[in-house]
Scaffold this active site. Sequence first.
Site, short mmCIF file in Angstrom:
data_model
loop_
_atom_site.label_atom_id
_atom_site.label_comp_id
_atom_site.label_asym_id
_atom_site.label_seq_id
_atom_site.Cartn_x
_atom_site.Cartn_y
_atom_site.Cartn_z
N GLU A 60 54.51 -22.24 73.33
CA GLU A 60 54.35 -20.87 73.84
C GLU A 60 54.20 -20.89 75.35
O GLU A 60 54.16 -21.97 75.96
CB GLU A 60 53.10 -20.23 73.20
CG GLU A 60 51.80 -20.96 73.52
CD GLU A 60 50.60 -20.45 72.73
OE1 GLU A 60 50.76 -19.55 71.88
OE2 GLU A 60 49.50 -20.97 72.96
N THR A 105 44.45 -7.78 72.55
CA THR A 105 44.80 -7.01 73.73
C THR A 105 45.82 -5.96 73.33
O THR A 105 46.92 -6.31 72.90
CB THR A 105 45.37 -7.93 74.83
OG1 THR A 105 44.45 -9.00 75.06
CG2 THR A 105 45.58 -7.17 76.13
N LYS A 112 43.73 -15.37 67.33
CA LYS A 112 43.43 -15.12 68.74
C LYS A 112 41.93 -15.33 68.95
O LYS A 112 41.18 -14.38 69.14
CB LYS A 112 43.86 -13.69 69.08
CG LYS A 112 43.99 -13.45 70.55
CD LYS A 112 45.43 -13.34 70.98
CE LYS A 112 45.46 -13.09 72.46
NZ LYS A 112 46.65 -12.56 72.99
#
Length: 281
Positions: free
Chosen positions: A180, A35, A147
Site C-alpha cells: 500500500e 476517516t 484500521k
Amino acid sequence: RGHGMSQRCWINGVEQPDITVADRGLQYGDGLFETLAVFDGQCPRFQDHYQRLRAGCDRLALPQPDEKLLLNEVAQAAKGQDKAVIKLILTSGVGGRGYARPAKPQATRIVMLHAWPEYPQAYWQNGIALRLCQTSLGCNPALAGIKHLNRLEQVLARNEWQGKDYAEGLMCDTDGNVIEGTMSNVYLVRDNTLYTPKTDNCGVAGVTRRWILENAPKLNIEVVETAISVEDIKQADEVILSNSLIGLWPVKAFETCKFEPGPVYWALLKYLLKDYPVVDV
C-alpha cells in the site's frame, strides 16, 4: 465553504478538546479509527466505514459502538459543512496501568471535525510522483486489514521525505511485496485488468478499495487481488492510488518510470465522482 474552520471535537457526545491520559488509546494504541469525507453536510460512505469499524471491534474484542448513536454524532458534526473531514476514534477507554483491559471496558468515542485537505487539482488531472519507502510493514494477520490506532510504520515511512516533490510513498512488507501507500491503497493496470495487493497479512483494507472491488466489474474492468512486486509496478500501464479523501489519484512518476492517467483511472474516477465529489475535474 467550511474549509477555513478550526477543528472541533466531541468525546462521548460532549464537545470538549481533551482526553484523559489514562485512556488506553493513548497508553497502548488500543483502539480503531475511521476517516470520513463530508459533502454537503452528508457522509455518503458512513455505512462502509461503520462496517469496517464493527469488523475491527470484533477483531480487537472491543464493545460494538451503537450505530444510531454514532450516526447521530457524525450527522451533528457534518451539519452545514460543504466539504470537511470527520475522524472517528474508538478506544477501549480508561484502564489502570498494565496491558489487561478492565473486565468491562467502557469505550471512548471521539468524533473530530477537520477542514478538507487542499490538494492541487493537478494531482487528479496529471498524476502524482510516488517514491519507494525504506520502512517495511510487519506481517500480522490478526491486525491486517483493520484500521487500528498503531500507525508507527506509516509515521516512519512518511517521515522519510519532506517537501512537495512526492505526494505519497509506497510501502512493501518485509518480503518485499508491495502492499500500500503510507495513506492509500495501490493498484496497477495491465491489459485493462486492475491488480491490487491482498490485505490479509498486513495493510489496511480501505473503504474506497472496497468500492473499487465492487464497482470496477460494472465498468467491465476485471479486478484481481494478488501479490505485486516493485518490478510489476514499474511495468504497469497505469498506477492508481485510493483513499477516502483523495478518491483516486493516478501516478505519473515512480523512480525512473513515467506513467499517464489512463482509461481505467478515468472510468473509475468518473463513476466515483457521480456521488462522491472529492474534486471538480
